[in-house]
Design a protein around this motif. Structure first.
Motif, PDB file in Angstrom:
ATOM      1  N   GLU A   1       0.606  -1.310  -0.381  1.00 49.14           N
ATOM      2  CA  GLU A   1       0.117   0.516   0.226  1.00 49.14           C
ATOM      3  C   GLU A   1       0.928   1.168  -0.432  1.00 49.14           C
ATOM      4  O   GLU A   1       2.220   1.288   1.081  1.00 49.14           O
ATOM      5  CB  GLU A   1      -1.029   0.118   1.138  1.00 49.14           C
ATOM      6  CG  GLU A   1      -2.092  -0.902   0.934  1.00 49.14           C
ATOM      7  CD  GLU A   1      -2.978  -0.700   2.263  1.00 49.14           C
ATOM      8  OE1 GLU A   1      -3.192   0.562   2.590  1.00 49.14           O
ATOM      9  OE2 GLU A   1      -3.169  -1.552   2.508  1.00 49.14           O
ATOM     10  N   ARG A   2       0.432   2.248  -0.951  1.00 53.00           N
ATOM     11  CA  ARG A   2       1.532   2.957  -1.141  1.00 53.00           C
ATOM     12  C   ARG A   2       1.520   4.451  -0.025  1.00 53.00           C
ATOM     13  O   ARG A   2       0.245   4.229   1.005  1.00 53.00           O
ATOM     14  CB  ARG A   2       0.706   4.128  -1.949  1.00 53.00           C
ATOM     15  CG  ARG A   2      -0.095   4.758  -1.888  1.00 53.00           C
ATOM     16  CD  ARG A   2      -0.876   5.516  -3.218  1.00 53.00           C
ATOM     17  NE  ARG A   2      -1.900   6.651  -2.795  1.00 53.00           N
ATOM     18  CZ  ARG A   2      -2.124   6.794  -2.883  1.00 53.00           C
ATOM     19  NH1 ARG A   2      -1.928   7.564  -2.047  1.00 53.00           N
ATOM     20  NH2 ARG A   2      -3.524   7.491  -2.441  1.00 53.00           N
ATOM     21  N   GLU A   3       1.984   4.705   0.802  1.00 52.72           N
ATOM     22  CA  GLU A   3       1.590   5.731   2.492  1.00 52.72           C
ATOM     23  C   GLU A   3       1.108   6.950   2.057  1.00 52.72           C
ATOM     24  O   GLU A   3       0.943   7.373   0.855  1.00 52.72           O
ATOM     25  CB  GLU A   3       3.275   6.310   2.379  1.00 52.72           C
ATOM     26  CG  GLU A   3       4.026   4.952   3.087  1.00 52.72           C
ATOM     27  CD  GLU A   3       5.395   5.316   3.486  1.00 52.72           C
ATOM     28  OE1 GLU A   3       5.508   6.777   4.251  1.00 52.72           O
ATOM     29  OE2 GLU A   3       6.247   5.005   3.713  1.00 52.72           O
ATOM     30  N   LYS A   4       0.513   7.009   3.186  1.00 51.61           N
ATOM     31  CA  LYS A   4      -1.167   8.470   2.362  1.00 51.61           C
ATOM     32  C   LYS A   4       0.031   9.639   2.539  1.00 51.61           C
ATOM     33  O   LYS A   4       0.514   9.843   3.655  1.00 51.61           O
ATOM     34  CB  LYS A   4      -2.069   8.050   3.848  1.00 51.61           C
ATOM     35  CG  LYS A   4      -2.748   6.703   3.541  1.00 51.61           C
ATOM     36  CD  LYS A   4      -3.732   6.779   4.398  1.00 51.61           C
ATOM     37  CE  LYS A   4      -4.622   5.505   4.057  1.00 51.61           C
ATOM     38  NZ  LYS A   4      -5.944   5.999   4.704  1.00 51.61           N
ATOM     39  N   THR A   5      -0.478  10.422   2.063  1.00 44.12           N
ATOM     40  CA  THR A   5       0.267  12.186   2.578  1.00 44.12           C
ATOM     41  C   THR A   5      -0.517  12.709   3.543  1.00 44.12           C
ATOM     42  O   THR A   5      -1.150  12.012   4.232  1.00 44.12           O
ATOM     43  CB  THR A   5      -0.686  12.829   1.200  1.00 44.12           C
ATOM     44  OG1 THR A   5      -1.683  12.691   1.126  1.00 44.12           O
ATOM     45  CG2 THR A   5       0.306  12.234  -0.140  1.00 44.12           C
TER      46      THR A   5
END
Length: 197
Positions: free
Chosen positions: A84-88
Motif C-alpha cells: 500500500e502506498r503511504e498516505k499523504t
C-alpha cells in the motif's frame, strides 16, 4: 490572337480522366530491419531471464497422494503482494474529518445561497458536495481527470481545496460507491457525445 489552352494530360485523349486503382501493391520502401522483425519471432531483452518450466512427468509421479490441500496451494505460484502506498499529509488530515464537520461544511455553502437547490432532493450529501466540487471552477477543469487527482493538483498549485471534499471522496471510495471517482460533468459530456453518433 486567339487564347490557347494548355493541356497537362500527358498524351491522354482530352476529356478522359484517369481512374484510380487500389488493387496494386504498395511500392513504399520498407527498411531491412522492419522486414527482419516481421519474419522472425520477437524476442524480448528480458526473455533470457524468464524460466519456462515444463512439467516433468517423473516429478509428478513422485508426489505423495496424502499431501494436504494447503501444501498443494503453497506449491503453486506465489501471489504478488502489492504494498500500500503511504498516505499523504492531506489524506491523514482528511481521515480525521468527522461527518459532523462535513455536514457543517455543506450547511455553510448552502447558507450563501438565496434559494434552495432544485432537483437534488434524491442525492446524498456526499454526492451534493462532490457535484459542487465539480463545478467549482477556481480549482481547475473537472473534465478528463478524476476527482481525487483534481484535488491533489489544486493542492499542489496552492489553491487550498477544501479538505472536506477529500474526506468525502475517501469515505465514498472506502464504501465502494461506483462512479464516484469521475466528475458528474464528465459523465454528462461523454453521454452527450456518445448520443450524438
Amino acid at each position: 490572337m486567339p487564347a490557347t489552352r494548355r493541356s497537362t494530360g500527358g498524351g491522354r485523349p482530352a476529356g478522359r480522366q484517369a481512374t484510380l486503382s487500389f488493387n496494386h501493391r504498395v511500392t513504399k520502401s520498407v527498411p531491412k530491419s522492419a522486414k527482419d522483425l516481421s519474419s522472425t519471432p520477437a524476442k524480448s531483452p528480458l526473455a533470457k531471464h524468464v524460466i519456462h518450466a515444463e512439467p516433468d512427468v517423473k516429478e509428478e509421479a513422485d508426489i505423495d497422494i496424502d499431501v494436504d490441500v494447503e501444501e498443494k496451494i503453497q506449491v503453486g505460484e506465489p501471489k504478488e503482494v502489492v504494498p500500500e502506498r503511504e498516505k499523504t499529509e492531506a489524506e491523514l488530515r482528511a481521515n480525521k474529518i468527522t461527518d459532523r464537520q462535513i455536514d457543517q461544511y455543506w450547511r455553510n455553502i448552502e447558507s450563501e445561497r438565496r434559494t434552495k437547490r432544485l432537483h437534488q432532493g434524491a442525492l446524498s450529501l456526499a454526492e451534493k458536495i462532490l457535484r459542487y466540487w465539480d463545478v467549482s471552477s477556481q480549482y481547475g477543469p473537472c473534465v478528463g481527470i478524476t476527482r481525487i487527482k483534481r484535488w491533489q493538483r489544486a493542492d499542489r498549485l496552492g489553491l487550498n481545496p477544501p479538505i472536506e471534499v477529500l474526506a468525502v471522496m475517501m469515505q465514498e471510495e472506502n464504501k465502494g460507491t461506483e462512479g464516484i471517482e469521475r466528475a458528474h460533468m464528465d459523465d454528462v459530456l461523454n453521454s452527450t457525445a456518445i448520443g450524438a453518433n
